[in-house]
Design an enzyme around this catalytic site. Structure first.
Site, PDB file in Angstrom:
ATOM      1  N   ASP A  45       0.820  -1.205   0.000  1.00  0.00           N
ATOM      2  CA  ASP A  45       0.000   0.000   0.000  1.00  0.00           C
ATOM      3  C   ASP A  45       0.859   1.263   0.000  1.00  0.00           C
ATOM      4  OD1 ASP A  45      -2.328  -1.425  -0.104  1.00  0.00           O
ATOM      5  OD2 ASP A  45      -2.782  -1.247   2.029  1.00  0.00           O
ATOM      6  N   GLY A  46       2.004   1.199   0.666  1.00  0.00           N
ATOM      7  CA  GLY A  46       2.899   2.348   0.683  1.00  0.00           C
ATOM      8  C   GLY A  46       3.416   2.698  -0.700  1.00  0.00           C
ATOM      9  N   ASP A 150      -2.636  15.182  22.273  1.00  0.00           N
ATOM     10  CA  ASP A 150      -1.448  14.890  21.473  1.00  0.00           C
ATOM     11  C   ASP A 150      -1.588  15.349  20.030  1.00  0.00           C
ATOM     12  OD1 ASP A 150      -0.281  13.802  23.669  1.00  0.00           O
ATOM     13  OD2 ASP A 150      -0.290  11.727  22.976  1.00  0.00           O
ATOM     14  N   TYR A 163      -3.986   4.485  10.274  1.00  0.00           N
ATOM     15  CA  TYR A 163      -3.721   5.065  11.594  1.00  0.00           C
ATOM     16  C   TYR A 163      -5.014   5.419  12.322  1.00  0.00           C
ATOM     17  CZ  TYR A 163      -1.725   8.243  15.099  1.00  0.00           C
ATOM     18  OH  TYR A 163      -1.380   8.856  16.273  1.00  0.00           O
TER      19      TYR A 163
END
EC number: 2.7.1.23
Length: 265
Positions: A45-46, A150, A163
């Site tokens: 996928d990257g 964060d 993510y």
């Protein structure tokens, strides 16, 4: 048909690319790295994300197809041992196309620096070094919440399994023309309150995140990591452009999800 091939540096991907080039040449299919009609990604996928950003300026003219050389990915329909079948499908010229929404990202600055625009296939995140990030979140120019934590993640439906999922976001089917805002470790107590849940934003709306003036923000846009100074705000909306995938053989989305996260074989 003119084809460009994008591959990663893994030995297996290089071998598969070499075999694919031989098969394409044998069948008189032209390889054109500059003005292709179809981009074949060989890797994971990257690799497909890299191919997308390389040709993002030609999204109305190209479609993408993924060949996976590892485990099954979310953007890849073909496996490395199916090259002959793939080339045969190309020869039949029976391509169907399926399109997915993209994220439009606009970064604005405190000074006279021109706004910067980006497209994201998966997601964008905002964090602030080692300090708590303080930001006001607006939906359609109306203040929704004041965030402390964060950071924040904004994802497309196809990026919702990346993510976004790991920080508690929902998995969205890519046919949904919307994007998702998910908090990253927000502070919620008697003084500071946020919704604390992922929210799905319609394609007719937009989100603006106004930041405190600082020079230590980190912004990711898919694989791109940028750390510009004097960021005033970031605006997210569904882009006018869409990514098109050549669906000679298309795997159903929920099958991909099950295979990636549930199936044990």
């Amino acid at each position: 048909m003119k084809i460009a091939i994008v591959h990663n540096n893994e030995e297996k991907s290089k071998e598969v690319t070499k075999k694919l080039r031989v098969l394409l040449k044998k069948n008189n299919i032209l390889i054109d790295e500059n003005q292709p009609e179809l981009i074949i990604s060989v890797g994971g996928d990257g690799t497909l994300l890299s191919a997308f950003h390389r040709f993002s300026h030609r999204l109305n003219e190209v479609s993408f197809l993924g060949v996976h050389t590892g485990h099954l990915g979310f953007y890849t329909d073909w496996r490395d041992y199916e090259l002959e079948e793939l080339v045969e499908s190309l020869m039949l010229e029976q391509e169907k196309s399926i399109s997915y929404p993209l994220l439009d990202v606009k970064i604005c600055f405190w000074d006279d620096t021109p706004d910067k625009h980006f497209l994201a296939l998966n997601e964008s995140t905002i964090k602030r070094g080692t300090r708590t990030m303080v930001a006001d979140v607006y939906i359609k120019n109306e203040l929704f919440e004041s965030f402390r934590g964060d950071g924040l993640s904004v994802s497309t439906p196809t990026g919702s399994t990346a993510y976004n999922k790991s920080i508690g976001g929902a998995v969205l089917h890519p046919s949904i023309n919307a994007f998702q805002l998910t908090e990253i470790a927000s502070l919620n107590n008697r003084v500071f309150r946020t919704l604390g849940s992922p929210i799905v934003i319609a394609h007719t709306e937009w989100v603006t995140i106004e930041l405190q003036e600082s020079s230590d923000y980190s912004i990711t846009i898919d694989q791109l990591d940028i750390r510009p100074d004097n960021i005033e705000s970031i605006q997210y909306r569904i882009a006018e452009e869409r990514i098109h995938f050549a669906s000679y053989k298309h795997m159903q989305f929920w099958h991909r999800v099950k295979d990636a996260f549930i199936s044990e074989d």
